[in-house]
Design a protein around this motif. Structure first.
Motif, PDB file in Angstrom:
ATOM      1  N   ILE A 159       0.885  -1.167   0.000  1.00  0.00           N
ATOM      2  CA  ILE A 159       0.000   0.000   0.000  1.00  0.00           C
ATOM      3  C   ILE A 159       0.919   1.211   0.000  1.00  0.00           C
ATOM      4  O   ILE A 159       1.555   1.525   1.012  1.00  0.00           O
ATOM      5  CB  ILE A 159      -0.930   0.012   1.222  1.00  0.00           C
ATOM      6  N   THR A 160       1.028   1.859  -1.134  1.00  0.00           N
ATOM      7  CA  THR A 160       2.012   2.934  -1.284  1.00  0.00           C
ATOM      8  C   THR A 160       1.508   4.284  -0.781  1.00  0.00           C
ATOM      9  O   THR A 160       2.275   5.234  -0.718  1.00  0.00           O
ATOM     10  CB  THR A 160       2.443   3.064  -2.761  1.00  0.00           C
ATOM     11  N   GLY A 161       0.247   4.358  -0.423  1.00  0.00           N
ATOM     12  CA  GLY A 161      -0.274   5.593   0.152  1.00  0.00           C
ATOM     13  C   GLY A 161      -1.538   5.334   0.957  1.00  0.00           C
ATOM     14  O   GLY A 161      -2.550   4.922   0.393  1.00  0.00           O
ATOM     15  N   LEU A 162      -1.482   5.528   2.283  1.00  0.00           N
ATOM     16  CA  LEU A 162      -2.648   5.403   3.156  1.00  0.00           C
ATOM     17  C   LEU A 162      -2.840   6.748   3.853  1.00  0.00           C
ATOM     18  O   LEU A 162      -1.920   7.247   4.500  1.00  0.00           O
ATOM     19  CB  LEU A 162      -2.436   4.298   4.182  1.00  0.00           C
ATOM     20  N   GLN A 163      -4.014   7.322   3.705  1.00  0.00           N
ATOM     21  CA  GLN A 163      -4.227   8.697   4.164  1.00  0.00           C
ATOM     22  C   GLN A 163      -3.916   8.864   5.649  1.00  0.00           C
ATOM     23  O   GLN A 163      -4.486   8.192   6.499  1.00  0.00           O
ATOM     24  CB  GLN A 163      -5.659   9.136   3.873  1.00  0.00           C
ATOM     25  N   GLY A 164      -3.004   9.810   5.934  1.00  0.00           N
ATOM     26  CA  GLY A 164      -2.568  10.033   7.309  1.00  0.00           C
ATOM     27  C   GLY A 164      -3.026  11.336   7.908  1.00  0.00           C
ATOM     28  O   GLY A 164      -2.827  11.577   9.104  1.00  0.00           O
ATOM     29  N   ALA A 179      -7.558   9.007  14.684  1.00  0.00           N
ATOM     30  CA  ALA A 179      -6.561   8.018  15.097  1.00  0.00           C
ATOM     31  C   ALA A 179      -7.156   6.614  15.074  1.00  0.00           C
ATOM     32  O   ALA A 179      -6.494   5.647  14.673  1.00  0.00           O
ATOM     33  CB  ALA A 179      -6.043   8.357  16.493  1.00  0.00           C
ATOM     34  N   ALA A 180      -8.419   6.491  15.479  1.00  0.00           N
ATOM     35  CA  ALA A 180      -9.074   5.178  15.501  1.00  0.00           C
ATOM     36  C   ALA A 180      -9.246   4.618  14.094  1.00  0.00           C
ATOM     37  O   ALA A 180      -9.083   3.416  13.867  1.00  0.00           O
ATOM     38  CB  ALA A 180     -10.434   5.280  16.197  1.00  0.00           C
ATOM     39  N   GLU A 181      -9.581   5.486  13.133  1.00  0.00           N
ATOM     40  CA  GLU A 181      -9.750   5.030  11.751  1.00  0.00           C
ATOM     41  C   GLU A 181      -8.416   4.568  11.170  1.00  0.00           C
ATOM     42  O   GLU A 181      -8.346   3.536  10.493  1.00  0.00           O
ATOM     43  CB  GLU A 181     -10.352   6.147  10.913  1.00  0.00           C
ATOM     44  N   ILE A 182      -7.360   5.333  11.424  1.00  0.00           N
ATOM     45  CA  ILE A 182      -6.043   4.936  10.927  1.00  0.00           C
ATOM     46  C   ILE A 182      -5.630   3.607  11.535  1.00  0.00           C
ATOM     47  O   ILE A 182      -5.065   2.728  10.857  1.00  0.00           O
ATOM     48  CB  ILE A 182      -5.008   6.041  11.237  1.00  0.00           C
ATOM     49  N   THR A 183      -5.937   3.409  12.807  1.00  0.00           N
ATOM     50  CA  THR A 183      -5.649   2.129  13.463  1.00  0.00           C
ATOM     51  C   THR A 183      -6.378   0.993  12.757  1.00  0.00           C
ATOM     52  O   THR A 183      -5.792  -0.069  12.474  1.00  0.00           O
ATOM     53  CB  THR A 183      -6.076   2.177  14.940  1.00  0.00           C
ATOM     54  N   GLN A 184      -7.649   1.190  12.459  1.00  0.00           N
ATOM     55  CA  GLN A 184      -8.425   0.151  11.775  1.00  0.00           C
ATOM     56  C   GLN A 184      -7.843  -0.148  10.404  1.00  0.00           C
ATOM     57  O   GLN A 184      -7.699  -1.321  10.019  1.00  0.00           O
ATOM     58  CB  GLN A 184      -9.883   0.593  11.638  1.00  0.00           C
ATOM     59  N   TRP A 185      -7.493   0.880   9.646  1.00  0.00           N
ATOM     60  CA  TRP A 185      -6.973   0.668   8.296  1.00  0.00           C
ATOM     61  C   TRP A 185      -5.650  -0.085   8.324  1.00  0.00           C
ATOM     62  O   TRP A 185      -5.418  -0.963   7.494  1.00  0.00           O
ATOM     63  CB  TRP A 185      -6.793   2.008   7.579  1.00  0.00           C
ATOM     64  N   LEU A 186      -4.788   0.266   9.271  1.00  0.00           N
ATOM     65  CA  LEU A 186      -3.497  -0.418   9.359  1.00  0.00           C
ATOM     66  C   LEU A 186      -3.676  -1.898   9.704  1.00  0.00           C
ATOM     67  O   LEU A 186      -3.054  -2.771   9.088  1.00  0.00           O
ATOM     68  CB  LEU A 186      -2.613   0.256  10.411  1.00  0.00           C
ATOM     69  N   TRP A 187      -4.537  -2.194  10.671  1.00  0.00           N
ATOM     70  CA  TRP A 187      -4.758  -3.591  11.032  1.00  0.00           C
ATOM     71  C   TRP A 187      -5.466  -4.348   9.911  1.00  0.00           C
ATOM     72  O   TRP A 187      -5.245  -5.546   9.712  1.00  0.00           O
ATOM     73  CB  TRP A 187      -5.536  -3.690  12.334  1.00  0.00           C
ATOM     74  N   VAL A 230      -0.259   5.155  14.867  1.00  0.00           N
ATOM     75  CA  VAL A 230       0.640   4.368  14.025  1.00  0.00           C
ATOM     76  C   VAL A 230       1.721   3.728  14.881  1.00  0.00           C
ATOM     77  O   VAL A 230       2.047   2.538  14.724  1.00  0.00           O
ATOM     78  CB  VAL A 230       1.269   5.256  12.929  1.00  0.00           C
ATOM     79  N   LYS A 231       2.272   4.507  15.783  1.00  0.00           N
ATOM     80  CA  LYS A 231       3.318   4.005  16.677  1.00  0.00           C
ATOM     81  C   LYS A 231       2.827   2.808  17.482  1.00  0.00           C
ATOM     82  O   LYS A 231       3.546   1.813  17.652  1.00  0.00           O
ATOM     83  CB  LYS A 231       3.776   5.115  17.622  1.00  0.00           C
ATOM     84  N   SER A 232       1.587   2.873  17.958  1.00  0.00           N
ATOM     85  CA  SER A 232       1.030   1.789  18.757  1.00  0.00           C
ATOM     86  C   SER A 232       0.917   0.496  17.949  1.00  0.00           C
ATOM     87  O   SER A 232       1.218  -0.596  18.452  1.00  0.00           O
ATOM     88  CB  SER A 232      -0.347   2.198  19.286  1.00  0.00           C
TER      89      SER A 232
END
Length: 546
Positions: A159-164, A179-187, A230-232
Motif C-alpha cells: 500500500i504505497t499511500g494510506l491517508q494520514g 486516530a481510531a480510523e487509521i488504526t483500523q486501516w493499518l490492522w 501508528v506508533k502503537s
C-alpha cells in the motif's frame, strides 16, 4: 510481517535539517521503512535533497522505497545513481507509468538486485472513495485490500499511500481521518497480508497541489494522535513479531467477483443529470457500490469473502464447497461462460444479483437472443423494470428492499415468470435474483432479511470455515490470519456500534494481542467472545485448548 512507514515529501529547497527531523520522527514512531518520490519535474536542484535523504536514512536505520516519476532516461539515471545505497529497499513505479512493463524492464536492466514495485495501491479515502460515505470507509478499505491481494496472485502487496491527515482542497470532499480510523486501516492491511504500508505522509508538501495537506504530523512537524496510533500498531507488531512472522490470510470459500468491463460500461453510459439518490446504482461506480453492499452483509456474518476480478479467479480448480457472487456486474465477458458452466457442474455455487450478466463485453444485450447459460442458470431475464429510488418487492416468499431495478426471470423448466430462481446443474447450484437488493437493503437501512438469505444459502460453506460469527453483528468487520499454532482475528467496529461478538468455532482466545482505547473504553477478548466499542479494533490470538 507487514512493515509500516510513511511517504516523506521532498520539495526543492528543503534543508538537510528538515529532512533529518522527519526521519528522526519516523524512527520515534517505530517506522523502519520510508517512501520518497524522485521526480524529474524538480530538476537537478533536487538531487542534493535526494542524496541527503539516502544518507540520513542509512544513519538512522530506515530503508527507502524510491518512487520514480519521469521518463525512461530519468529512471535509468536514478537507478544507476542510487542502486548501491545501503538503505535502498526497492524501486516503485506508478501503474500508469508502466502500463506495458517497459519502465520496469529498463530499471531492472540497470539494477537487477532490487525489487521493482508496480502494483502498489493508494488508499486515500478522502480522494479515492468518491460517492462512498465516511461511515463505510472501513468496508471499502477492506475490499480494496482484498482486491490488491488478488491482483498480486495472493502474494504480499504494497500500500504505497494510506491517508494520514486531512485533505482540504484535494479531492471532491474534505476528510480528516481519526486516530481510531487509521488504526483500523493499518490492522486491516495487516490482516489482508500487505507486505508494507506507507502513510501519506509524514510531512505535508510546501507548495503546489496538496500543499499543507494529508500530513501524519502537525504542520510544525510535531506528533499527533494519528502518529501515536501508528506508533502503537508498529510497537505491537514488533512485540508479537514471532506470532505475525508466519501469519497468512485465510482464503475464503466465498468470493465476490467484479469485472473491469462493468466499470467501463458505467463510464461510457454515465449521466450527470440524474438525481443521485434515486439513480445511484445507475451512476458511475454503482456496480461496485452494489457489490460492496453485499460484501458488507457477508462481513457482518463473519464470512469474510474474497474480492477478485473475474480474470483472477482460479476457475479451473476444484469448485466443490466454493461460492462466487456476482453483484451488480452488468457486463460479463462471454469467454467466461464455459468456465462458469464447469464451475457449477463440478459442484460450485453461483449467486447472481442485480443487473449482473445483462451485457457482454461489447455491451450487447445478452438476453435479447439465445442466452448460452440458460440451462446452467435455469432461465433468462424477460425484462428489467425501472422504479427510481427504493421500494419493497416480494421476492419468493419474502419482501425485500430494492433500489431502482426490478428483474423478471423466465423459468425455462416451468415457463413461469419469477423474481427469484434456484437451479441445480451438475453437482452445483445457482441462485438468481435479478433485482438490486444489495443497495436496496443499504439505502433502506434494513439488511436483516438479505442477511438471513445469504446465511441460509451459504450455511454448508460456512460450516467448513475455521470460524465465523454466531449471528449477524451490524457494523462489524473481520480479518482472519492463520499461524502455525492457531488463528489471529482482527475485529473492527464502525463509529456507531458496540458489539459483543460471539464466534462459531472450536477454538478459544488465548491472548488479547491489541486493543486501542476509544472514548476511554477498551475492548475485550475472552473464550469465544470479542467485545468491541464504536470505532475500536481488537486483535486476538486463538487456538484449540485441550
Amino acid at each position: 510481517m507487514t512493515r509500516i512507514g510513511a511517504l516523506l515529501n521532498i520539495d526543492p529547497g528543503q534543508t538537510q535539517g528538515q529532512i533529518e527531523k522527519s526521519f528522526q520522527t519516523m524512527k520515534a514512531c517505530g517506522m523502519t521503512v520510508c517512501r520518497i518520490i524522485l521526480d524529474s519535474a524538480y530538476g537537478i536542484s533536487a538531487q542534493q535533497q535526494y542524496d541527503a535523504a539516502f544518507r540520513i536514512a542509512a544513519k538512522v536505520g530506515i530503508d527507502i522505497v524510491a518512487s520514480l516519476r519521469g521518463d525512461e532516461d530519468f529512471c535509468r539515471t536514478m537507478a544507476a545513481r542510487f542502486k548501491a545505497e545501503p538503505g535502498l529497499l526497492a524501486w516503485e513505479l506508478a501503474p500508469s507509468d508502466d502500463a506495458d512493463g517497459t519502465m520496469e524492464t529498463a530499471v531492472k536492466a540497470v539494477d537487477p538486485g532490487h525489487e521493482v514495485i508496480t502494483g502498489g495501491i493508494s488508499l486515500l479515502p478522502g480522494i479515492d472513495f468518491e460517492g462512498i460515505p465516511a461511515k463505510r470507509y472501513e468496508i471499502a478499505v477492506t475490499a480494496e485490500c482484498e482486491k490488491a491481494r488478488s491482483a498480486s496472485g495472493g502474494k504480499p502487496f504494497w500500500i504505497t499511500g494510506l491517508q494520514g491527515g486531512s485533505n482540504l482542497y484535494v479531492g471532491s470532499r474534505c476528510f480528516s481521518p481519526s486516530a481510531a480510523e487509521i488504526t483500523q486501516w493499518l490492522w486491516t492491511a495487516v490482516g489482508a497480508g500487505a507486505k508494507g504500508v506507507f502513510m501519506q505522509s509524514v510531512n505535508s508538501k510546501k507548495d503546489g497541489l496538496g500543499a499543507g495537506e494529508m500530513s501524519l504530523l502537525n504542520m510544525q512537524g510535531g506528533m499527533t494522535e494519528r502518529s501515536e496510533a501508528v506508533k502503537s500498531v508498529v510497537e505491537t507488531l514488533e512485540k508479537y513479531a514471532g506470532l505475525f512472522e508466519n501469519a497468512v490470510p485465510v482464503e475464503s470459500p466465498v468470493t465476490m467477483i467484479y469485472t473491469k468491463e462493468s466499470a467501463l460500461a458505467e463510464t461510457l453510459m454515465h449521466r450527470d443529470d440524474l438525481p443521485d439518490d434515486d439513480y445511484e446504482v445507475r451512476q458511475k461506480g454503482g456496480s461496485m457500490k452494489d457489490a460492496l453492499a453485499i460484501y458488507q452483509v457477508l462481513m457482518e456474518r463473519g464470512i469474510r469473502p474474497g474480492f477478485r476480478e473475474i480474470s483472477e479467479y482460479p476457475w479451473d480448480e476444484d469448485s466443490k464447497g466454493r461460492c462466487v457472487v456476482f453483484a451488480g456486474q452488468l457486463s460479463v465477458p462471454v469467454m467466461y461462460y464455459p468456465k462458469l458452466r464447469e464451475f457449477v457442474k463440478r459442484g460450485g455455487k453461483v449467486i447472481i444479483e442485480g443487473l449482473s450478466f445483462c451485457y457482454d463485453e461489447n455491451m450487447n444485450s445478452v438476453f435479447s437472443s439465445e442466452f448460452p447459460l440458460k440451462d446452467v442458470f435455469g432461465g433468462y431475464v424477460e425484462e428489467y423494470n425501472c422504479r427510481p429510488g427504493k421500494f419493497r418487492l416480494r421476492i419468493g416468499k419474502k419482501r425485500f428492499w430494492v433500489h431502482l431495478f426490478e428483474g423478471v426471470i423466465h423459468n425455462e423448466a416451468s415457463g413461469e415468470s419469477l423474481r427469484v430462481l434456484r437451479n441445480r446443474y451438475g453437482r452445483g447450484s445457482v441462485l438468481w435474483i435479478p433485482s438490486v437488493i444489495g443497495m436496496g437493503a443499504l439505502k433502506s437501512g434494513h439488511k436483516s432479511r438479505i442477511s438471513r438469505l445469504f446465511k441460509r444459502e451459504l450455511e454448508a460453506v460456512v460450516d467448513e470455515m475455521p470460524m465465523s460469527f454466531r449471528r449477524r453483528y451490524t457494523g462489524i468487520a473481520l480479518q482472519l490470519l492463520k499461524t502455525p499454532d492457531g488463528y489471529i482475528t482482527i475485529v473492527t467496529s464502525s463509529k456507531r456500534h458496540r458489539r459483543r461478538v460471539v464466534f462459531r468455532t472450536d477454538m478459544r482466545v488465548v491472548e488479547r494481542v491489541f486493543f486501542n482505547e476509544v472514548n476511554y473504553k477498551t475492548g475485550k477478548a475472552r473464550n469465544r467472545k470479542v467485545k468491541v466499542h464504536p470505532g475500536q479494533t481488537v486483535v486476538a490470538f486463538w487456538k484449540k485448548v485441550k
